[in-house]
Design a protein around this motif. Structure first.
Motif, PDB file in Angstrom:
ATOM      1  N   GLU A 188       4.817 -12.538   3.260  1.00  9.34           N
ATOM      2  CA  GLU A 188       6.003 -12.710   2.343  1.00  9.34           C
ATOM      3  C   GLU A 188       7.457 -12.323   2.918  1.00  9.34           C
ATOM      4  OE1 GLU A 188       8.541 -11.847  -0.812  1.00  9.34           O
ATOM      5  OE2 GLU A 188       7.460 -10.353   0.308  1.00  9.34           O
ATOM      6  N   HIS A 189       7.488 -11.228   3.494  1.00 12.08           N
ATOM      7  CA  HIS A 189       8.712 -10.706   4.041  1.00 12.08           C
ATOM      8  C   HIS A 189       9.033 -11.711   5.171  1.00 12.08           C
ATOM      9  CE1 HIS A 189      11.777  -7.892   5.112  1.00 12.08           C
ATOM     10  NE2 HIS A 189      11.436  -7.846   6.401  1.00 12.08           N
ATOM     11  N   HIS A 190       8.330 -12.001   5.907  1.00 16.05           N
ATOM     12  CA  HIS A 190       8.617 -13.175   6.985  1.00 16.05           C
ATOM     13  C   HIS A 190       9.193 -14.466   6.477  1.00 16.05           C
ATOM     14  CE1 HIS A 190       8.216 -15.941  10.356  1.00 16.05           C
ATOM     15  NE2 HIS A 190       8.427 -14.815  11.178  1.00 16.05           N
ATOM     16  N   ALA A 191       8.381 -14.881   5.622  1.00 17.96           N
ATOM     17  CA  ALA A 191       8.872 -16.223   4.999  1.00 17.96           C
ATOM     18  C   ALA A 191      10.324 -16.042   4.202  1.00 17.96           C
ATOM     19  CB  ALA A 191       7.804 -16.686   3.992  1.00 17.96           C
ATOM     20  N   ARG A 192      10.552 -14.779   3.563  1.00 14.91           N
ATOM     21  CA  ARG A 192      11.721 -14.851   2.916  1.00 14.91           C
ATOM     22  C   ARG A 192      12.856 -14.412   3.628  1.00 14.91           C
ATOM     23  NH1 ARG A 192      13.611 -10.041   0.992  1.00 14.91           N
ATOM     24  NH2 ARG A 192      11.605  -8.957   1.000  1.00 14.91           N
ATOM     25  N   THR A 193      12.593 -13.705   4.781  1.00 12.79           N
ATOM     26  CA  THR A 193      13.723 -13.161   5.678  1.00 12.79           C
ATOM     27  C   THR A 193      13.817 -13.741   6.941  1.00 12.79           C
ATOM     28  OG1 THR A 193      12.502 -11.233   6.499  1.00 12.79           O
ATOM     29  CG2 THR A 193      13.551 -10.871   4.529  1.00 12.79           C
ATOM     30  N   GLY A 194      12.663 -14.548   7.438  1.00 13.43           N
ATOM     31  CA  GLY A 194      12.795 -14.986   8.779  1.00 13.43           C
ATOM     32  C   GLY A 194      12.543 -14.089   9.780  1.00 13.43           C
ATOM     33  N   ALA A 195      12.280 -12.694   9.470  1.00 11.28           N
ATOM     34  CA  ALA A 195      11.873 -11.636  10.524  1.00 11.28           C
ATOM     35  C   ALA A 195      10.708 -10.910  10.302  1.00 11.28           C
ATOM     36  CB  ALA A 195      13.245 -10.712  10.415  1.00 11.28           C
ATOM     37  N   ARG A 196      10.087 -10.292  11.293  1.00 11.89           N
ATOM     38  CA  ARG A 196       8.780  -9.650  11.054  1.00 11.89           C
ATOM     39  C   ARG A 196       9.063  -8.162  10.271  1.00 11.89           C
ATOM     40  NH1 ARG A 196       5.638  -8.586  16.575  1.00 11.89           N
ATOM     41  NH2 ARG A 196       4.789  -7.455  14.840  1.00 11.89           N
ATOM     42  N   ILE A 197       8.304  -7.807   9.534  1.00 12.36           N
ATOM     43  CA  ILE A 197       8.486  -6.567   8.741  1.00 12.36           C
ATOM     44  C   ILE A 197       8.400  -5.372   9.469  1.00 12.36           C
ATOM     45  CG2 ILE A 197       6.040  -6.450   7.964  1.00 12.36           C
ATOM     46  CD1 ILE A 197       7.106  -5.639   5.321  1.00 12.36           C
ATOM     47  N   ASP A 198       9.437  -4.601   9.384  1.00 14.09           N
ATOM     48  CA  ASP A 198       9.309  -3.176  10.222  1.00 14.09           C
ATOM     49  C   ASP A 198       8.464  -1.991   9.406  1.00 14.09           C
ATOM     50  OD1 ASP A 198      11.881  -1.270   9.087  1.00 14.09           O
ATOM     51  OD2 ASP A 198      11.827  -3.403   8.314  1.00 14.09           O
ATOM     52  N   THR A 199       8.136  -1.035  10.139  1.00  7.97           N
ATOM     53  CA  THR A 199       7.400   0.138   9.746  1.00  7.97           C
ATOM     54  C   THR A 199       7.861   0.618   8.411  1.00  7.97           C
ATOM     55  OG1 THR A 199       6.423   0.432  11.754  1.00  7.97           O
ATOM     56  CG2 THR A 199       5.901   1.878  10.571  1.00  7.97           C
ATOM     57  N   ASP A 200       9.130   1.133   8.215  1.00  3.26           N
ATOM     58  CA  ASP A 200       9.685   1.510   7.296  1.00  3.26           C
ATOM     59  C   ASP A 200       9.656   0.869   6.110  1.00  3.26           C
ATOM     60  OD1 ASP A 200       9.970   3.751   8.787  1.00  3.26           O
ATOM     61  OD2 ASP A 200      12.319   3.178   9.318  1.00  3.26           O
ATOM     62  N   THR A 201      10.013  -0.595   6.255  1.00  5.37           N
ATOM     63  CA  THR A 201       9.750  -1.375   5.228  1.00  5.37           C
ATOM     64  C   THR A 201       8.537  -1.593   4.645  1.00  5.37           C
ATOM     65  OG1 THR A 201      11.798  -2.735   6.068  1.00  5.37           O
ATOM     66  CG2 THR A 201      10.481  -3.637   4.248  1.00  5.37           C
ATOM     67  N   LEU A 202       7.562  -1.722   5.676  1.00 12.47           N
ATOM     68  CA  LEU A 202       5.979  -1.899   5.149  1.00 12.47           C
ATOM     69  C   LEU A 202       5.787  -0.368   4.372  1.00 12.47           C
ATOM     70  CD1 LEU A 202       3.500  -3.578   5.372  1.00 12.47           C
ATOM     71  CD2 LEU A 202       2.938  -2.372   7.572  1.00 12.47           C
ATOM     72  N   ARG A 203       6.356   0.709   5.045  1.00  6.68           N
ATOM     73  CA  ARG A 203       5.700   1.739   4.237  1.00  6.68           C
ATOM     74  C   ARG A 203       6.495   1.750   2.549  1.00  6.68           C
ATOM     75  NH1 ARG A 203       8.075   6.664   3.499  1.00  6.68           N
ATOM     76  NH2 ARG A 203      10.054   6.161   4.892  1.00  6.68           N
ATOM     77  N   SER A 204       7.433   1.586   2.633  1.00  6.37           N
ATOM     78  CA  SER A 204       8.141   1.350   1.332  1.00  6.37           C
ATOM     79  C   SER A 204       7.347   0.476   0.386  1.00  6.37           C
ATOM     80  CB  SER A 204       9.632   1.576   1.415  1.00  6.37           C
ATOM     81  OG  SER A 204      10.047   0.290   1.620  1.00  6.37           O
ATOM     82  N   ARG A 205       6.852  -0.465   0.873  1.00  6.81           N
ATOM     83  CA  ARG A 205       6.557  -1.589  -0.028  1.00  6.81           C
ATOM     84  C   ARG A 205       5.021  -1.256  -0.386  1.00  6.81           C
ATOM     85  NH1 ARG A 205       8.456  -6.834   0.414  1.00  6.81           N
ATOM     86  NH2 ARG A 205       6.791  -7.340  -1.128  1.00  6.81           N
ATOM     87  N   LEU A 206       4.387  -0.563   0.689  1.00 13.90           N
ATOM     88  CA  LEU A 206       2.882  -0.046   0.099  1.00 13.90           C
ATOM     89  C   LEU A 206       2.972   1.262  -0.525  1.00 13.90           C
ATOM     90  CD1 LEU A 206       1.229  -1.156   3.437  1.00 13.90           C
ATOM     91  CD2 LEU A 206       1.373  -2.495   1.287  1.00 13.90           C
ATOM     92  N   GLY A 207       3.952   2.071  -0.476  1.00 15.39           N
ATOM     93  CA  GLY A 207       3.882   3.403  -1.114  1.00 15.39           C
ATOM     94  C   GLY A 207       2.985   4.483  -0.226  1.00 15.39           C
ATOM     95  N   VAL A 208       2.829   4.260   1.187  1.00 18.89           N
ATOM     96  CA  VAL A 208       1.838   4.855   1.701  1.00 18.89           C
ATOM     97  C   VAL A 208       2.568   5.886   2.928  1.00 18.89           C
ATOM     98  CG1 VAL A 208      -0.012   3.275   1.501  1.00 18.89           C
ATOM     99  CG2 VAL A 208       1.616   3.105   3.787  1.00 18.89           C
ATOM    100  N   PRO A 209       2.047   6.966   3.234  1.00 22.80           N
ATOM    101  CA  PRO A 209       2.674   7.839   4.046  1.00 22.80           C
ATOM    102  C   PRO A 209       3.128   7.069   5.547  1.00 22.80           C
ATOM    103  CG  PRO A 209       0.393   8.562   3.893  1.00 22.80           C
ATOM    104  CD  PRO A 209       0.703   7.474   2.909  1.00 22.80           C
ATOM    105  N   ALA A 210       3.888   7.975   6.343  1.00 19.16           N
ATOM    106  CA  ALA A 210       4.125   7.268   7.662  1.00 19.16           C
ATOM    107  C   ALA A 210       3.190   7.093   8.635  1.00 19.16           C
ATOM    108  CB  ALA A 210       5.314   8.039   8.351  1.00 19.16           C
TER     109      ALA A 210
END
Length: 221
Positions: A188-210
């Motif tokens: 969904e992030h790739h379709a919306r922004t055209g870029a691969r999701i980075d680890t920090d964004t993935l962590r904030s979207r999932l709400g999981v530890p680093a």
């Protein structure tokens, strides 16, 4: 050529103070029963002892003898000034005052004799000597060991073991359902922004530890 005489305030003050002290000593001696010329001899004796002790201090340096007799004469002079100020009934002097005045000539004679004829170096306050500086060694001088003395073996120092490195934390186990959900988020992030999701964004979207987000990102690549 004439020199002008200018009054010195310090000299005038010294003359006034000396005259008052001289008169107080005379009055005290007269009250203690010393009449006539004897009453006038007491202030001369006290002041001469004071001057002799002070000259000994200036000429020979600090010493126990000079300081002791200087303080004795100073107490005698100061005591006479205080006693004649109304602190004692000079019409009926106490017995200890008569005793002190009567014994003063012998005490002053002893002090003057010691100040005049004692060795100034014998009673000087000792000063500890300064520590001697070590002699400098000549450049290139080799100090050979004494063959009579056995050489001491050098102490053996055990090598300390190197500290163990902390073991790396194992990668946390990632549930398959969480990976699938993370993949949907990444798509969904790739379709919306055209870029691969980075680890920090993935962590904030999932709400999981680093550490868990890093493990999930490794499985998405």
């Amino acid at each position: 050529m004439t020199r002008s005489i200018r009054p010195d305030a310090v000299l005038v003050q010294a003359v006034i103070a000396g005259a008052l002290s001289f008169a107080h000593l005379h009055d005290l001696a007269a009250a203690a029963g010393q009449t006539g010329w004897k009453a006038w001899a007491y202030p001369i004796s006290v002041d001469l002892l004071l001057v002799a002790a002070w000259r000994r201090l200036r000429n020979s340096g600090p010493s126990r003898l000079a300081w002791s007799w200087f303080l004795i004469a100073l107490v005698a002079s100061l005591g006479a000034n205080v006693a004649t100020a109304g602190f004692l009934d000079l019409q009926h002097p106490p017995a200890w005052l008569r005793f002190g005045v009567a014994g003063w000539p012998a005490l002053a004679f002893l002090g003057g004799t010691l100040l005049a004829h004692s060795n100034s170096a014998g009673d000087r306050v000792p000063v500890p000597p300064a520590p001697a500086a070590p002699a400098p060694e000549a450049e290139g001088t080799v100090i050979e060991p004494d063959p009579a003395e056995p050489a001491e073996p050098a102490p053996v120092v055990a090598a300390e073991p190197a500290p163990a490195l902390p073991a790396a934390d194992p990668a946390p186990a990632v549930p398959a359902a969480l990976v699938d959900h993370a993949r949907k988020v990444a798509d969904e992030h790739h379709a919306r922004t055209g870029a691969r999701i980075d680890t920090d964004t993935l962590r904030s979207r999932l709400g999981v530890p680093a550490p868990l987000a890093n493990a999930i990102a490794a499985q998405l690549t």
